[in-house]
Motif scaffolding. Structure first.
Motif, PDB file in Angstrom:
ATOM      1  N   HIS A  20     -67.156   4.742 -51.617  1.00 34.01           N
ATOM      2  CA  HIS A  20     -67.018   5.894 -50.812  1.00 34.01           C
ATOM      3  C   HIS A  20     -66.812   5.593 -49.199  1.00 34.01           C
ATOM      4  CE1 HIS A  20     -68.967   8.480 -54.011  1.00 34.01           C
ATOM      5  NE2 HIS A  20     -67.754   8.354 -54.368  1.00 34.01           N
ATOM      6  N   VAL A  21     -67.045   4.212 -49.083  1.00 38.12           N
ATOM      7  CA  VAL A  21     -66.987   3.625 -47.631  1.00 38.12           C
ATOM      8  C   VAL A  21     -65.441   2.926 -47.643  1.00 38.12           C
ATOM      9  CG1 VAL A  21     -67.411   1.911 -45.951  1.00 38.12           C
ATOM     10  CG2 VAL A  21     -69.296   3.149 -47.285  1.00 38.12           C
ATOM     11  N   GLU A  22     -65.136   2.357 -48.741  1.00 34.37           N
ATOM     12  CA  GLU A  22     -63.910   1.789 -48.679  1.00 34.37           C
ATOM     13  C   GLU A  22     -62.647   2.692 -48.755  1.00 34.37           C
ATOM     14  OE1 GLU A  22     -63.158  -1.410 -48.292  1.00 34.37           O
ATOM     15  OE2 GLU A  22     -65.059  -1.589 -47.826  1.00 34.37           O
ATOM     16  N   ASP A  23     -62.945   3.972 -49.595  1.00 35.76           N
ATOM     17  CA  ASP A  23     -61.858   5.080 -49.591  1.00 35.76           C
ATOM     18  C   ASP A  23     -62.526   6.231 -50.159  1.00 35.76           C
ATOM     19  OD1 ASP A  23     -59.888   6.675 -49.764  1.00 35.76           O
ATOM     20  OD2 ASP A  23     -58.702   5.467 -51.189  1.00 35.76           O
ATOM     21  N   PRO A  24     -63.021   6.977 -49.471  1.00 36.58           N
ATOM     22  CA  PRO A  24     -63.702   8.142 -49.741  1.00 36.58           C
ATOM     23  C   PRO A  24     -62.629   9.379 -50.540  1.00 36.58           C
ATOM     24  CG  PRO A  24     -63.611   8.357 -47.486  1.00 36.58           C
ATOM     25  CD  PRO A  24     -63.031   7.071 -47.854  1.00 36.58           C
ATOM     26  N   HIS A  25     -61.357   9.260 -50.293  1.00 35.85           N
ATOM     27  CA  HIS A  25     -60.505  10.405 -50.434  1.00 35.85           C
ATOM     28  C   HIS A  25     -60.212  10.745 -51.885  1.00 35.85           C
ATOM     29  CE1 HIS A  25     -59.870  11.275 -46.246  1.00 35.85           C
ATOM     30  NE2 HIS A  25     -59.827  10.010 -46.041  1.00 35.85           N
ATOM     31  N   PRO A  26     -60.368   9.747 -53.081  1.00 33.43           N
ATOM     32  CA  PRO A  26     -60.283  10.446 -54.294  1.00 33.43           C
ATOM     33  C   PRO A  26     -61.382  11.230 -54.674  1.00 33.43           C
ATOM     34  CG  PRO A  26     -59.747   7.960 -54.105  1.00 33.43           C
ATOM     35  CD  PRO A  26     -60.105   8.492 -52.750  1.00 33.43           C
ATOM     36  N   PHE A  27     -62.584  10.540 -54.228  1.00 35.81           N
ATOM     37  CA  PHE A  27     -63.826  11.563 -54.425  1.00 35.81           C
ATOM     38  C   PHE A  27     -63.773  12.874 -53.807  1.00 35.81           C
ATOM     39  CE2 PHE A  27     -68.170  12.690 -53.536  1.00 35.81           C
ATOM     40  CZ  PHE A  27     -68.854  13.144 -54.756  1.00 35.81           C
ATOM     41  N   TYR A  28     -63.325  12.959 -52.557  1.00 36.17           N
ATOM     42  CA  TYR A  28     -63.273  14.069 -51.778  1.00 36.17           C
ATOM     43  C   TYR A  28     -62.171  15.000 -52.721  1.00 36.17           C
ATOM     44  CZ  TYR A  28     -65.548  11.985 -47.737  1.00 36.17           C
ATOM     45  OH  TYR A  28     -66.222  11.270 -46.920  1.00 36.17           O
ATOM     46  N   ALA A  29     -61.242  14.528 -53.013  1.00 35.91           N
ATOM     47  CA  ALA A  29     -60.155  15.316 -53.960  1.00 35.91           C
ATOM     48  C   ALA A  29     -61.065  15.957 -54.877  1.00 35.91           C
ATOM     49  CB  ALA A  29     -58.815  14.538 -54.157  1.00 35.91           C
ATOM     50  N   GLN A  30     -61.579  15.458 -55.775  1.00 34.09           N
ATOM     51  CA  GLN A  30     -62.586  15.907 -56.915  1.00 34.09           C
ATOM     52  C   GLN A  30     -63.538  16.783 -56.278  1.00 34.09           C
ATOM     53  OE1 GLN A  30     -64.554  12.766 -59.024  1.00 34.09           O
ATOM     54  NE2 GLN A  30     -64.967  14.132 -60.765  1.00 34.09           N
ATOM     55  N   LEU A  31     -64.115  16.499 -55.026  1.00 36.64           N
ATOM     56  CA  LEU A  31     -64.906  17.594 -54.764  1.00 36.64           C
ATOM     57  C   LEU A  31     -64.338  18.935 -54.598  1.00 36.64           C
ATOM     58  CD1 LEU A  31     -67.450  15.714 -52.124  1.00 36.64           C
ATOM     59  CD2 LEU A  31     -68.149  16.899 -54.275  1.00 36.64           C
ATOM     60  N   ARG A  32     -63.037  18.933 -53.822  1.00 39.99           N
ATOM     61  CA  ARG A  32     -62.707  20.071 -53.307  1.00 39.99           C
ATOM     62  C   ARG A  32     -62.214  20.993 -54.565  1.00 39.99           C
ATOM     63  NH1 ARG A  32     -59.835  16.486 -49.652  1.00 39.99           N
ATOM     64  NH2 ARG A  32     -57.997  16.245 -51.093  1.00 39.99           N
ATOM     65  N   GLN A  33     -61.745  20.155 -55.706  1.00 38.67           N
ATOM     66  CA  GLN A  33     -61.504  20.877 -56.924  1.00 38.67           C
ATOM     67  C   GLN A  33     -62.511  21.240 -57.782  1.00 38.67           C
ATOM     68  OE1 GLN A  33     -58.128  18.860 -59.137  1.00 38.67           O
ATOM     69  NE2 GLN A  33     -58.928  19.527 -61.188  1.00 38.67           N
ATOM     70  N   ASP A  34     -63.327  20.405 -58.044  1.00 39.32           N
ATOM     71  CA  ASP A  34     -64.537  20.931 -58.854  1.00 39.32           C
ATOM     72  C   ASP A  34     -65.750  21.383 -58.410  1.00 39.32           C
ATOM     73  OD1 ASP A  34     -62.619  20.079 -61.021  1.00 39.32           O
ATOM     74  OD2 ASP A  34     -63.414  18.114 -60.952  1.00 39.32           O
ATOM     75  N   ALA A  35     -66.165  21.153 -57.192  1.00 38.89           N
ATOM     76  CA  ALA A  35     -67.332  21.450 -56.694  1.00 38.89           C
ATOM     77  C   ALA A  35     -67.482  21.460 -54.962  1.00 38.89           C
ATOM     78  CB  ALA A  35     -68.521  20.394 -56.792  1.00 38.89           C
ATOM     79  N   PRO A  36     -66.578  22.416 -54.440  1.00 34.43           N
ATOM     80  CA  PRO A  36     -66.508  22.324 -53.152  1.00 34.43           C
ATOM     81  C   PRO A  36     -67.747  22.341 -52.146  1.00 34.43           C
ATOM     82  CG  PRO A  36     -65.744  24.237 -53.891  1.00 34.43           C
ATOM     83  CD  PRO A  36     -65.732  23.399 -55.118  1.00 34.43           C
ATOM     84  N   VAL A  37     -68.589  22.739 -52.673  1.00 36.28           N
ATOM     85  CA  VAL A  37     -70.102  22.741 -52.104  1.00 36.28           C
ATOM     86  C   VAL A  37     -70.976  22.241 -53.185  1.00 36.28           C
ATOM     87  CG1 VAL A  37     -71.988  24.074 -51.161  1.00 36.28           C
ATOM     88  CG2 VAL A  37     -69.406  24.852 -50.630  1.00 36.28           C
ATOM     89  N   SER A  38     -71.579  21.170 -52.866  1.00 36.02           N
ATOM     90  CA  SER A  38     -72.414  20.386 -53.938  1.00 36.02           C
ATOM     91  C   SER A  38     -73.293  19.677 -53.281  1.00 36.02           C
ATOM     92  CB  SER A  38     -71.469  19.414 -54.704  1.00 36.02           C
ATOM     93  OG  SER A  38     -71.963  18.671 -55.736  1.00 36.02           O
ATOM     94  N   TYR A  39     -74.638  19.772 -54.194  1.00 33.87           N
ATOM     95  CA  TYR A  39     -75.908  19.115 -53.395  1.00 33.87           C
ATOM     96  C   TYR A  39     -75.874  17.591 -53.631  1.00 33.87           C
ATOM     97  CZ  TYR A  39     -80.700  18.829 -51.854  1.00 33.87           C
ATOM     98  OH  TYR A  39     -81.722  18.436 -51.034  1.00 33.87           O
ATOM     99  N   ASN A  40     -76.314  16.890 -52.596  1.00 32.15           N
ATOM    100  CA  ASN A  40     -76.648  15.379 -52.774  1.00 32.15           C
ATOM    101  C   ASN A  40     -77.997  15.355 -52.276  1.00 32.15           C
ATOM    102  OD1 ASN A  40     -77.013  12.685 -51.195  1.00 32.15           O
ATOM    103  ND2 ASN A  40     -75.110  12.511 -52.278  1.00 32.15           N
ATOM    104  N   PRO A  41     -78.929  14.819 -53.408  1.00 35.07           N
ATOM    105  CA  PRO A  41     -80.257  14.902 -53.309  1.00 35.07           C
ATOM    106  C   PRO A  41     -80.726  13.470 -52.305  1.00 35.07           C
ATOM    107  CG  PRO A  41     -79.739  14.137 -55.346  1.00 35.07           C
ATOM    108  CD  PRO A  41     -78.514  14.658 -54.781  1.00 35.07           C
ATOM    109  N   MET A  42     -79.936  12.484 -52.222  1.00 33.57           N
ATOM    110  CA  MET A  42     -80.021  11.352 -51.378  1.00 33.57           C
ATOM    111  C   MET A  42     -80.406  11.750 -49.999  1.00 33.57           C
ATOM    112  SD  MET A  42     -78.264   7.693 -50.802  1.00 33.57           S
ATOM    113  CE  MET A  42     -76.803   8.458 -49.957  1.00 33.57           C
ATOM    114  N   LEU A  43     -79.089  12.629 -49.585  1.00 36.49           N
ATOM    115  CA  LEU A  43     -79.217  13.018 -48.144  1.00 36.49           C
ATOM    116  C   LEU A  43     -79.989  14.421 -47.905  1.00 36.49           C
ATOM    117  CD1 LEU A  43     -75.252  12.464 -47.743  1.00 36.49           C
ATOM    118  CD2 LEU A  43     -77.001  10.951 -47.088  1.00 36.49           C
ATOM    119  N   GLY A  44     -80.337  14.828 -49.099  1.00 31.71           N
ATOM    120  CA  GLY A  44     -80.884  16.277 -48.840  1.00 31.71           C
ATOM    121  C   GLY A  44     -79.848  17.357 -48.134  1.00 31.71           C
ATOM    122  N   MET A  45     -78.764  17.170 -48.604  1.00 27.39           N
ATOM    123  CA  MET A  45     -77.649  18.088 -47.802  1.00 27.39           C
ATOM    124  C   MET A  45     -76.609  18.549 -48.877  1.00 27.39           C
ATOM    125  SD  MET A  45     -76.649  15.870 -44.527  1.00 27.39           S
ATOM    126  CE  MET A  45     -78.131  15.315 -43.277  1.00 27.39           C
TER     127      MET A  45
END
Length: 441
Positions: free
Chosen positions: A46-71
């Motif tokens: 996600h540092v080298e290229d986060p955009h494939p993951f971002y595309a998946q987020l936008r499609q499947d979970a546009p608001v999604s929780y990350n427990p490591m960050l608490g955000m």
């Protein structure tokens, strides 16, 4: 007013547990409820290229929780803009609470500094409105335009230092020293203190925006306290003997008789202008030149048509956003993209994802220099739109045109290693090693 300790302290374990529990309760109706847990902005793919993951987020979970960050990760353009346009329900006030969990020893060191007052980035109206008015005086169109000469002079000096060599690292030799020297001169900081300023700024950003082990924190805290006292001395000196610089301008009262307090001046000058004022511009310059060299034939096209340089800057801001994200906190129970978020939920607005959202631009994953005015979140949106954006754009235009003038066949080294780094809020490269045919050969 918050103290320096309170402003950077993050939630303790019990509070984090409560946040996790509330988050889990809100996940049930989501298509991919735990997708956000995979995100790591500090290391890995996600540092080298986060955009494939971002595309998946936008499609499947546009608001999604990350427990490591608490955000909660917010990935769609429309949802991000909705948050940014509603500061009453999505607050910026605890923006400092996103980095390390500070040890007692670290907190003790920070207590030796000045109270960490509100700044433009971590305040809400009406405090933000007042600060924006007072600080905006220093970034008027006239004052920015007056920097064209200094920017050009520093740029020419830096380029001439390596133009005859045939190789350089454009980050360390140009993209970093240019905005540092410009902002130091504009603010009124001695150029000979540049190395100290750089170290203090790096330590400040590391402590606030990344996760630092407890044993490594006290030196960073000491660095921030030293930085605060340094700026305080400059402020007092300008109060006694004003000069033609930004510090002298900001210590005066405005037409309504209002003035910034000493803690407000310290955080504005140290945190906003000296730290953020060069860090993001360095990253923007480097990303612009990287993209110009990665796209086949683009460097020559830019040399032939300089009207494309502003397009390069804006498309880079959209495609490879330096301002990678920003934090907000809900002030009441809200619903965002169908997800119920309780009061106190922290949101990581993924600007880089929003700027490539297909709903905004169908071919957003394609870098296209022909976009004349691409919509993006590179400088934020709403009341927190970056106050230094005109200065950053001016530096990028002047510096890029000078490189185009001087280095006709500029190219990346054969196996480039950009050294990409990323925090919650900023994405940058540490190196841009290039070669060219030296002048006169």
């Amino acid at each position: 007013m918050s103290t320096a300790v309170e402003a950077v302290k993050v939630e303790g374990p019990s509070e984090a547990s409560q946040v996790d529990a509330r988050a889990n309760a809100a996940l049930g109706a989501m298509k991919c409820p735990h997708l956000g847990a995979q995100y790591n902005p500090f290391a890995g793919p996600h540092v080298e290229d986060p955009h494939p993951f971002y595309a998946q987020l936008r499609q499947d979970a546009p608001v999604s929780y990350n427990p490591m960050l608490g955000m909660w990760l917010v990935s769609r353009y429309d949802d991000i803009c909705h948050v940014l346009k509603d500061p009453a329900r999505y607050s910026s006030s605890d923006l400092g609470n996103m980095g390390s969990v500070l040890s007692p020893q670290t907190l003790s060191v920070l207590a030796e500094g000045y109270p960490l007052a509100d700044s433009l980035i971590n305040s809400d109206p009406p405090a933000h409105t007042r600060l924006r008015k007072l600080l905006g005086r220093g970034f008027s169109a006239q004052r920015i335009a007056a920097q064209e000469g200094p920017i050009r002079a520093v740029s020419e000096e830096l380029v001439q230092a390596f133009a005859r060599r045939g190789h350089a690292d454009l980050v360390t030799e140009f993209a970093y020293p240019l905005p540092v020297r410009v902002i130091l001169g504009m603010v009124g900081v001695p150029q000979e203190d540049m190395a100290d300023i750089k170290r203090w700024c790096d330590d400040f950003f590391r402590m606030i925006f990344t996760r630092v082990p407890a044993e490594e924190q006290p030196p960073l805290a000491r660095s921030w306290v030293t930085f605060q006292h340094y700026v305080a001395r400059l402020i007092r000196a300008r109060e006694d003997e004003p000069r033609d610089d930004l510090i002298s301008y900001l210590v005066t009262t405005d037409a309504d008789g209002e003035a910034l307090t000493l803690p407000e001046l310290i955080i504005a000058i140290a945190g906003s202008m000296l730290a953020a004022g060069h860090e993001t511009t360095t990253a923007l310059l480097a990303q612009c030149w990287k993209q110009a060299l990665l796209q086949p034939g683009l460097w020559q096209r830019l040399r032939e048509d300089r009207s494309l340089v502003p397009h390069l800057i804006e498309e880079t801001l959209r495609f490879d956003s330096v301002a990678h994200g920003m934090i907000r906190t809900t002030t009441e129970d809200v619903e965002l993209a169908g997800v119920a978020l309780p009061k106190g939920s922290r949101l990581l607005l993924l600007y880089a994802s929003g700027s490539r959202d297909p709903a905004l631009l169908p071919d957003g994953d394609h870098f296209d220099i022909n976009r004349s005015h691409p919509t993006h979140l590179g400088f934020g949106r709403g009341i927190h739109f970056c106050i230094g954006a005109p200065l950053a754009r001016l530096e990028a235009q002047i510096a890029t045109n000078l490189l185009l003038d001087q280095l006709a066949d500029l190219r990346l080294e054969e196996t480039p290693d950009f050294g990409t780094t990323q925090s919650l809020t900023i994405r940058s490269i540490q190196h841009l090693r290039v070669t060219w045919t030296p002048t006169g050969t």
